[in-house]
Design a protein around this motif. Structure first.
Motif, PDB file in Angstrom:
ATOM      1  N   MET A   1       0.848  -1.199   0.000  1.00  0.00           N
ATOM      2  CA  MET A   1       0.000   0.000   0.000  1.00  0.00           C
ATOM      3  C   MET A   1       0.873   1.235   0.000  1.00  0.00           C
ATOM      4  N   ALA A   2       0.281   2.329  -0.455  1.00  0.00           N
ATOM      5  CA  ALA A   2       0.879   3.661  -0.362  1.00  0.00           C
ATOM      6  C   ALA A   2      -0.276   4.655  -0.379  1.00  0.00           C
ATOM      7  N   TRP A   3      -0.199   5.653   0.459  1.00  0.00           N
ATOM      8  CA  TRP A   3      -1.263   6.656   0.579  1.00  0.00           C
ATOM      9  C   TRP A   3      -0.769   8.008   0.099  1.00  0.00           C
ATOM     10  N   LEU A   4      -1.653   8.750  -0.536  1.00  0.00           N
ATOM     11  CA  LEU A   4      -1.397  10.140  -0.901  1.00  0.00           C
ATOM     12  C   LEU A   4      -2.398  11.004  -0.159  1.00  0.00           C
ATOM     13  N   ALA A   5      -1.895  11.851   0.751  1.00  0.00           N
ATOM     14  CA  ALA A   5      -2.734  12.821   1.442  1.00  0.00           C
ATOM     15  C   ALA A   5      -2.670  14.119   0.653  1.00  0.00           C
ATOM     16  N   VAL A   6      -3.812  14.613   0.202  1.00  0.00           N
ATOM     17  CA  VAL A   6      -3.878  15.829  -0.606  1.00  0.00           C
ATOM     18  C   VAL A   6      -4.307  16.986   0.295  1.00  0.00           C
ATOM     19  N   VAL A   7      -3.519  18.053   0.263  1.00  0.00           N
ATOM     20  CA  VAL A   7      -3.774  19.227   1.094  1.00  0.00           C
ATOM     21  C   VAL A   7      -3.994  20.427   0.188  1.00  0.00           C
ATOM     22  N   GLN A   8      -5.136  21.082   0.357  1.00  0.00           N
ATOM     23  CA  GLN A   8      -5.406  22.310  -0.390  1.00  0.00           C
ATOM     24  C   GLN A   8      -4.519  23.413   0.164  1.00  0.00           C
ATOM     25  N   ARG A   9      -3.990  24.242  -0.739  1.00  0.00           N
ATOM     26  CA  ARG A   9      -3.099  25.328  -0.341  1.00  0.00           C
ATOM     27  C   ARG A   9      -3.800  26.666  -0.548  1.00  0.00           C
ATOM     28  N   VAL A  10      -3.309  27.665   0.124  1.00  0.00           N
ATOM     29  CA  VAL A  10      -3.864  29.015   0.014  1.00  0.00           C
ATOM     30  C   VAL A  10      -3.709  29.487  -1.434  1.00  0.00           C
ATOM     31  N   PRO A  11      -4.775  30.028  -2.035  1.00  0.00           N
ATOM     32  CA  PRO A  11      -4.675  30.457  -3.437  1.00  0.00           C
ATOM     33  C   PRO A  11      -3.820  31.707  -3.606  1.00  0.00           C
ATOM     34  N   THR A  12      -3.362  31.879  -4.831  1.00  0.00           N
ATOM     35  CA  THR A  12      -2.680  33.105  -5.234  1.00  0.00           C
ATOM     36  C   THR A  12      -3.442  33.649  -6.446  1.00  0.00           C
ATOM     37  N   PRO A  13      -3.203  34.900  -6.824  1.00  0.00           N
ATOM     38  CA  PRO A  13      -3.895  35.431  -8.006  1.00  0.00           C
ATOM     39  C   PRO A  13      -3.631  34.604  -9.273  1.00  0.00           C
ATOM     40  N   ARG A  14      -2.427  34.079  -9.408  1.00  0.00           N
ATOM     41  CA  ARG A  14      -2.088  33.283 -10.595  1.00  0.00           C
ATOM     42  C   ARG A  14      -2.502  31.818 -10.463  1.00  0.00           C
ATOM     43  N   SER A  15      -2.675  31.355  -9.247  1.00  0.00           N
ATOM     44  CA  SER A  15      -3.043  29.958  -9.002  1.00  0.00           C
ATOM     45  C   SER A  15      -4.189  29.891  -7.998  1.00  0.00           C
ATOM     46  N   PRO A  16      -5.424  30.078  -8.471  1.00  0.00           N
ATOM     47  CA  PRO A  16      -6.547  30.080  -7.534  1.00  0.00           C
ATOM     48  C   PRO A  16      -6.832  28.712  -6.920  1.00  0.00           C
ATOM     49  N   ARG A  17      -6.374  27.642  -7.568  1.00  0.00           N
ATOM     50  CA  ARG A  17      -6.544  26.288  -7.016  1.00  0.00           C
ATOM     51  C   ARG A  17      -5.170  25.646  -6.913  1.00  0.00           C
ATOM     52  N   ARG A  18      -4.733  25.490  -5.684  1.00  0.00           N
ATOM     53  CA  ARG A  18      -3.409  24.923  -5.433  1.00  0.00           C
ATOM     54  C   ARG A  18      -3.541  23.776  -4.449  1.00  0.00           C
ATOM     55  N   ALA A  19      -2.704  22.774  -4.619  1.00  0.00           N
ATOM     56  CA  ALA A  19      -2.686  21.661  -3.676  1.00  0.00           C
ATOM     57  C   ALA A  19      -1.302  21.013  -3.699  1.00  0.00           C
ATOM     58  N   SER A  20      -0.976  20.383  -2.598  1.00  0.00           N
ATOM     59  CA  SER A  20       0.243  19.584  -2.520  1.00  0.00           C
ATOM     60  C   SER A  20      -0.122  18.252  -1.887  1.00  0.00           C
ATOM     61  N   GLY A  21       0.823  17.345  -1.873  1.00  0.00           N
ATOM     62  CA  GLY A  21       0.540  16.019  -1.347  1.00  0.00           C
ATOM     63  C   GLY A  21       1.621  15.555  -0.398  1.00  0.00           C
ATOM     64  N   ASP A  22       1.271  14.560   0.378  1.00  0.00           N
ATOM     65  CA  ASP A  22       2.202  13.918   1.291  1.00  0.00           C
ATOM     66  C   ASP A  22       2.071  12.418   1.082  1.00  0.00           C
ATOM     67  N   LEU A  23       3.160  11.776   0.722  1.00  0.00           N
ATOM     68  CA  LEU A  23       3.185  10.334   0.552  1.00  0.00           C
ATOM     69  C   LEU A  23       3.279   9.711   1.940  1.00  0.00           C
ATOM     70  N   GLN A  24       2.365   8.793   2.241  1.00  0.00           N
ATOM     71  CA  GLN A  24       2.300   8.218   3.580  1.00  0.00           C
ATOM     72  C   GLN A  24       2.134   6.702   3.512  1.00  0.00           C
ATOM     73  N   CYS A  25       2.611   6.048   4.538  1.00  0.00           N
ATOM     74  CA  CYS A  25       2.335   4.622   4.780  1.00  0.00           C
ATOM     75  C   CYS A  25       2.660   3.715   3.598  1.00  0.00           C
ATOM     76  N   VAL A  26       3.834   3.864   3.042  1.00  0.00           N
ATOM     77  CA  VAL A  26       4.265   2.941   1.997  1.00  0.00           C
ATOM     78  C   VAL A  26       4.723   1.670   2.699  1.00  0.00           C
ATOM     79  N   TYR A  27       4.117   0.561   2.332  1.00  0.00           N
ATOM     80  CA  TYR A  27       4.439  -0.711   2.991  1.00  0.00           C
ATOM     81  C   TYR A  27       4.235  -1.857   2.022  1.00  0.00           C
ATOM     82  N   VAL A  28       5.179  -2.785   2.040  1.00  0.00           N
ATOM     83  CA  VAL A  28       5.096  -4.007   1.259  1.00  0.00           C
ATOM     84  C   VAL A  28       5.356  -5.162   2.218  1.00  0.00           C
ATOM     85  N   VAL A  29       4.565  -6.219   2.125  1.00  0.00           N
ATOM     86  CA  VAL A  29       4.761  -7.362   3.017  1.00  0.00           C
ATOM     87  C   VAL A  29       6.177  -7.901   2.842  1.00  0.00           C
TER      88      VAL A  29
END
Length: 155
Positions: A68-96
């Motif tokens: 498994m691997a998780w992507l947590a998506v976080v909305q970021r504060v907008p700017t005039p040039r980028s009204p929709r911004r987001a970043s991610g955090d890769l979490q809980c990568v695990y292989v048996v």
């Protein structure tokens, strides 16, 4: 790699994903975790409640979830040039354990990063153990002198 698919987790697989998380915690020395069945129930409920912001990618062999691997998506504060911004955090990568050292973790990470690109995320971060840093570096992760953190509570 022998008939392994990498894809988004199906809702019916979240109990198996919870089992992987449990295995990871035990493998890394966590104690006093309570009952596995209680954890699975809470984990599945949490995943449902957070499905809009937390996306799970799984590695499946046959009908068994083995990574498994998780992507947590976080909305970021907008700017005039980028009204929709987001970043991610890769979490809980695990292989048996029995499926490690064959590139499966890298395939999971690449799948998550491909999904992050499709979402138009500005960046993806990861908090890594020192042992896993080389694996993340192979997938393009690098240290950033401007990304800082404050530890507020024990994990």
């Amino acid at each position: 790699m022998e008939n392994i698919s990498i894809r988004p987790a199906h809702p019916g697989e979240l109990a198996a994903v919870a089992g992987l998380r449990w295995e990871w915690l035990v493998e890394n020395g966590s104690q006093d975790l309570g009952e596995p069945e209680d954890f699975v129930w809470h984990f599945v409920a949490w995943a449902g409640e957070n499905a809009r912001t937390h996306r799970c990618t799984v590695a499946v062999r046959g009908d068994r979830v083995i990574g498994m691997a998780w992507l947590a998506v976080v909305q970021r504060v907008p700017t005039p040039r980028s009204p929709r911004r987001a970043s991610g955090d890769l979490q809980c990568v695990y292989v048996v354990p029995e499926a490690r050292d064959g590139g499966l973790g890298g395939r999971l990470v690449r799948a998550v990063l491909d999904g992050a690109r499709e979402l138009g995320l500005e960046r993806v971060t990861v908090h890594s153990s020192s042992r896993a840093i080389p694996a993340y570096a192979r997938s393009g992760f690098a240290e950033s002198p401007r990304l800082l953190q404050v530890r507020l509570a024990p994990a």
